[in-house]
Write a protein that holds these residues in place. Structure first.
Motif, PDB file in Angstrom:
ATOM      1  N   MET A 125       0.823  -1.209   0.000  1.00 24.54           N
ATOM      2  CA  MET A 125       0.000   0.000   0.000  1.00 24.54           C
ATOM      3  C   MET A 125       0.856   1.257   0.000  1.00 24.54           C
ATOM      4  SD  MET A 125      -3.402  -0.779   2.278  1.00 24.54           S
ATOM      5  CE  MET A 125      -2.578  -1.496   3.691  1.00 24.54           C
ATOM      6  N   ILE A 126       2.045   1.184   0.603  1.00 26.94           N
ATOM      7  CA  ILE A 126       2.954   2.328   0.561  1.00 26.94           C
ATOM      8  C   ILE A 126       3.551   2.480  -0.839  1.00 26.94           C
ATOM      9  CG2 ILE A 126       5.197   3.164   1.341  1.00 26.94           C
ATOM     10  CD1 ILE A 126       4.494   2.283   4.135  1.00 26.94           C
ATOM     11  N   SER A 127       4.058   1.384  -1.401  1.00 24.58           N
ATOM     12  CA  SER A 127       4.681   1.472  -2.725  1.00 24.58           C
ATOM     13  C   SER A 127       3.678   1.881  -3.794  1.00 24.58           C
ATOM     14  CB  SER A 127       5.342   0.135  -3.094  1.00 24.58           C
ATOM     15  OG  SER A 127       4.373  -0.888  -3.261  1.00 24.58           O
ATOM     16  N   ALA A 128       2.401   1.501  -3.608  1.00 24.90           N
ATOM     17  CA  ALA A 128       1.366   1.853  -4.582  1.00 24.90           C
ATOM     18  C   ALA A 128       1.028   3.334  -4.559  1.00 24.90           C
ATOM     19  CB  ALA A 128       0.103   1.036  -4.321  1.00 24.90           C
ATOM     20  N   GLN A 129       1.529   4.083  -3.570  1.00 27.79           N
ATOM     21  CA  GLN A 129       1.239   5.511  -3.490  1.00 27.79           C
ATOM     22  C   GLN A 129       2.041   6.315  -4.518  1.00 27.79           C
ATOM     23  OE1 GLN A 129       1.068   7.267   0.533  1.00 27.79           O
ATOM     24  NE2 GLN A 129       0.875   5.202   1.326  1.00 27.79           N
ATOM     25  N   TYR A 130       3.102   5.690  -5.050  1.00 28.80           N
ATOM     26  CA  TYR A 130       3.862   6.405  -6.079  1.00 28.80           C
ATOM     27  C   TYR A 130       2.993   6.534  -7.337  1.00 28.80           C
ATOM     28  CZ  TYR A 130       7.552   8.001  -9.144  1.00 28.80           C
ATOM     29  OH  TYR A 130       8.297   8.760 -10.010  1.00 28.80           O
ATOM     30  N   GLY A 131       2.772   7.760  -7.730  1.00 24.93           N
ATOM     31  CA  GLY A 131       1.893   8.012  -8.868  1.00 24.93           C
ATOM     32  C   GLY A 131       0.463   8.264  -8.467  1.00 24.93           C
ATOM     33  N   THR A 132       0.133   8.004  -7.206  1.00 19.61           N
ATOM     34  CA  THR A 132      -1.226   8.287  -6.726  1.00 19.61           C
ATOM     35  C   THR A 132      -1.210   9.354  -5.644  1.00 19.61           C
ATOM     36  OG1 THR A 132      -1.172   6.529  -5.049  1.00 19.61           O
ATOM     37  CG2 THR A 132      -2.005   5.945  -7.229  1.00 19.61           C
ATOM     38  N   GLU A 133      -0.250   9.279  -4.720  1.00 19.10           N
ATOM     39  CA  GLU A 133      -0.120  10.270  -3.655  1.00 19.10           C
ATOM     40  C   GLU A 133       1.078  11.187  -3.864  1.00 19.10           C
ATOM     41  OE1 GLU A 133      -2.094  10.985  -1.148  1.00 19.10           O
ATOM     42  OE2 GLU A 133      -3.545   9.435  -1.646  1.00 19.10           O
ATOM     43  N   PHE A 134       2.121  10.684  -4.521  1.00 18.28           N
ATOM     44  CA  PHE A 134       3.295  11.511  -4.760  1.00 18.28           C
ATOM     45  C   PHE A 134       3.989  11.074  -6.046  1.00 18.28           C
ATOM     46  CE2 PHE A 134       5.084   7.809  -2.767  1.00 18.28           C
ATOM     47  CZ  PHE A 134       6.372   7.692  -3.265  1.00 18.28           C
ATOM     48  N   THR A 135       4.799  11.964  -6.585  1.00 21.78           N
ATOM     49  CA  THR A 135       5.597  11.661  -7.777  1.00 21.78           C
ATOM     50  C   THR A 135       7.024  12.151  -7.563  1.00 21.78           C
ATOM     51  OG1 THR A 135       4.958  13.765  -8.790  1.00 21.78           O
ATOM     52  CG2 THR A 135       3.625  11.828  -9.346  1.00 21.78           C
ATOM     53  N   ASP A 136       7.896  11.727  -8.452  1.00 23.24           N
ATOM     54  CA  ASP A 136       9.309  12.117  -8.389  1.00 23.24           C
ATOM     55  C   ASP A 136       9.901  11.749  -7.022  1.00 23.24           C
ATOM     56  OD1 ASP A 136       9.132  13.085 -11.002  1.00 23.24           O
ATOM     57  OD2 ASP A 136       8.364  15.001 -10.292  1.00 23.24           O
ATOM     58  N   SER A 137      10.533  12.708  -6.343  1.00 23.86           N
ATOM     59  CA  SER A 137      11.195  12.428  -5.059  1.00 23.86           C
ATOM     60  C   SER A 137      10.448  13.035  -3.869  1.00 23.86           C
ATOM     61  CB  SER A 137      12.633  12.963  -5.087  1.00 23.86           C
ATOM     62  OG  SER A 137      13.392  12.324  -6.086  1.00 23.86           O
ATOM     63  N   HIS A 138       9.170  13.250  -4.014  1.00 23.61           N
ATOM     64  CA  HIS A 138       8.393  13.877  -2.925  1.00 23.61           C
ATOM     65  C   HIS A 138       7.925  12.819  -1.919  1.00 23.61           C
ATOM     66  CE1 HIS A 138       8.393  17.898  -4.589  1.00 23.61           C
ATOM     67  NE2 HIS A 138       8.125  17.377  -5.786  1.00 23.61           N
ATOM     68  N   TYR A 139       8.896  12.162  -1.276  1.00 24.99           N
ATOM     69  CA  TYR A 139       8.577  11.110  -0.315  1.00 24.99           C
ATOM     70  C   TYR A 139       7.919  11.656   0.944  1.00 24.99           C
ATOM     71  CZ  TYR A 139      11.603   8.366  -3.334  1.00 24.99           C
ATOM     72  OH  TYR A 139      12.163   7.745  -4.427  1.00 24.99           O
ATOM     73  N   GLU A 140       8.018  12.978   1.161  1.00 33.64           N
ATOM     74  CA  GLU A 140       7.371  13.572   2.338  1.00 33.64           C
ATOM     75  C   GLU A 140       5.852  13.443   2.276  1.00 33.64           C
ATOM     76  OE1 GLU A 140       7.299  16.828  -0.735  1.00 33.64           O
ATOM     77  OE2 GLU A 140       8.725  15.268  -0.112  1.00 33.64           O
ATOM     78  N   LYS A 141       5.323  13.126   1.079  1.00 34.95           N
ATOM     79  CA  LYS A 141       3.870  13.017   0.906  1.00 34.95           C
ATOM     80  C   LYS A 141       3.347  11.598   1.141  1.00 34.95           C
ATOM     81  CE  LYS A 141       3.535  16.869  -2.350  1.00 34.95           C
ATOM     82  NZ  LYS A 141       3.062  17.309  -3.693  1.00 34.95           N
ATOM     83  N   ILE A 142       4.219  10.669   1.475  1.00 40.25           N
ATOM     84  CA  ILE A 142       3.778   9.295   1.740  1.00 40.25           C
ATOM     85  C   ILE A 142       2.820   9.291   2.923  1.00 40.25           C
ATOM     86  CG2 ILE A 142       4.483   6.994   2.505  1.00 40.25           C
ATOM     87  CD1 ILE A 142       7.098   7.395   1.018  1.00 40.25           C
ATOM     88  N   LYS A 143       1.704   8.605   2.787  1.00 41.93           N
ATOM     89  CA  LYS A 143       0.687   8.528   3.830  1.00 41.93           C
ATOM     90  C   LYS A 143       0.826   7.229   4.628  1.00 41.93           C
ATOM     91  CE  LYS A 143      -1.134  12.299   2.204  1.00 41.93           C
ATOM     92  NZ  LYS A 143      -0.251  12.517   1.058  1.00 41.93           N
ATOM     93  N   LYS A 144       0.506   7.310   5.888  1.00 44.94           N
ATOM     94  CA  LYS A 144       0.570   6.139   6.752  1.00 44.94           C
ATOM     95  C   LYS A 144      -0.489   5.119   6.336  1.00 44.94           C
ATOM     96  CE  LYS A 144       0.585   4.720  11.614  1.00 44.94           C
ATOM     97  NZ  LYS A 144       0.512   5.163  13.015  1.00 44.94           N
ATOM     98  N   VAL A 145      -0.172   3.840   6.493  1.00 41.66           N
ATOM     99  CA  VAL A 145      -1.114   2.773   6.148  1.00 41.66           C
ATOM    100  C   VAL A 145      -1.295   1.826   7.325  1.00 41.66           C
ATOM    101  CG1 VAL A 145      -0.492   2.875   3.706  1.00 41.66           C
ATOM    102  CG2 VAL A 145       0.651   1.235   5.192  1.00 41.66           C
TER     103      VAL A 145
END
Length: 336
Positions: free
Chosen positions: A160-180
């Motif tokens: 669920m965390i890895s699936a957030q790339y392209g849905t919650e954040f793009t490029d290197s914006h890892y600060e936007k990762i949401k808790k699961v």
């Protein structure tokens, strides 16, 4: 027909056809049980997706919601309609942002397909930025399916965390990762796990020195195992009793309705009533089919023991156990 086909061949053909019918009957019974289990699983998912039920789970299993009221969680913190194994998300197909429309099926070209029972967004209390938690609820009957269940729960969190790339954040914006969160409702756990709720998460530990990181930077996933047990041993208003009541195969609908209304202030809407009745009926059907299959397996084991220990034929063994002759062919086919 006997004038065309030799009598011996005809007898063999008739025996083969009888056994084929018996095998088909046995397979049909297994398929009916499989269909019933699939229907029960689907009914459980729909029941768990009720917002009032989810609110109870969130309040008791997730630290961020413990101080909130059930009604407040259900009305203000569960965003949209929980999705029940409906919409696929294909993170490998595109890098375009897809902030909304989270799916219950997470597919990767390299990792295969993972299907979540109930998946939804929840707003994080106290967040002025509209940060979301992504929750995944799983109902599980088998606590030991051939691997440690907690590892699967942690794996689901990682997916669920890895699936957030392209849905919650793009490029290197890892600060936007949401808790699961991955929460597992275990209906038939071993005795030493019954009536327990256990969480597994990332924690900071100083090996050398006293450096500290903001908790929100590493507190990104948690797997929670909710193991049910006997409801008569539980407090009147705990989530374990709520879930145990919902999934009990011994309680009638009226008993469940009374407990839900009196102990949990959950009023039966027409939709919720249909879901609870369906789970009741399907669980009782599974018990009956399970008993039927258990009896068959028991007789089969006894027959094999008599043949091995006494040196009897299958027919002698079935006669000794008073197996009706109409069922002999079926047991013979299962022993081959």
């Amino acid at each position: 027909l006997s004038g065309i086909i030799p009598v011996g061949v005809l007898l063999c053909l008739k025996t083969w056809m009888r056994r084929a019918i018996s095998i088909e009957t046995t397979i049909a019974k297994s398929l009916r049980l499989s269909d019933a289990m699939e229907a029960y699983d689907a009914a459980c998912k729909k029941l768990l997706a009720e917002k009032r039920i989810l609110a109870w789970i969130m309040k008791n299993c997730i630290r961020e919601y413990q101080k909130l009221e059930i009604e407040d969680i259900a009305e203000n913190y569960i965003e949209g309609k929980p999705q029940i194994a409906e919409v696929p998300v294909l993170p490998d197909e595109t890098n375009a942002p897809r902030i909304h429309g989270i799916g219950t099926e997470d597919t990767s070209l390299y990792e295969g397909t993972v299907t979540y029972d109930v998946r939804f967004f929840a707003i994080l209390p106290g967040s002025g930025e509209g940060v979301h938690l992504i929750l995944n609820i799983e109902a599980q009957n088998d606590f030991y399916p051939g691997y440690p269940l907690i590892k699967r729960g942690i794996y689901y969190c990682c997916r669920m965390i890895s699936a957030q790339y392209g849905t919650e954040f793009t490029d290197s914006h890892y600060e936007k990762i949401k808790k699961v969160y991955s929460i597992w409702i275990c209906v038939n756990p071993p005795q030493n796990r019954q009536n327990t709720i256990t969480g597994y998460s990332i924690a900071e530990k100083n090996v050398i020195g006293g450096a500290h990181e903001e908790m929100e930077h590493y507190d990104l996933l948690a797997a929670v195992m909710v193991c049910l047990g006997k409801t008569d041993e539980l407090p009147q208003n705990g989530v374990l009793k709520l879930l145990g009541t919902l999934f009990s195969s011994n309680m009638s609908y009226r008993q469940k309705q009374q407990i839900l209304q009196e102990d949990f202030d959950i009023q039966m809407t027409e939709t919720l009533e249909r879901k609870v009745i369906l789970v009741c009926n399907l669980s009782k059907g599974l018990v009956e089919k399970g008993i039927e299959q258990g009896i068959t397996r028991g007789i089969l084991a006894s027959l094999k023991n008599l043949m091995s220990n006494m040196g009897w034929t299958a027919e002698q063994s079935m006669a000794a156990l008073n197996v009706p002759k109409t069922e002999w062919e079926g047991y013979l086919s299962m022993m081959e």
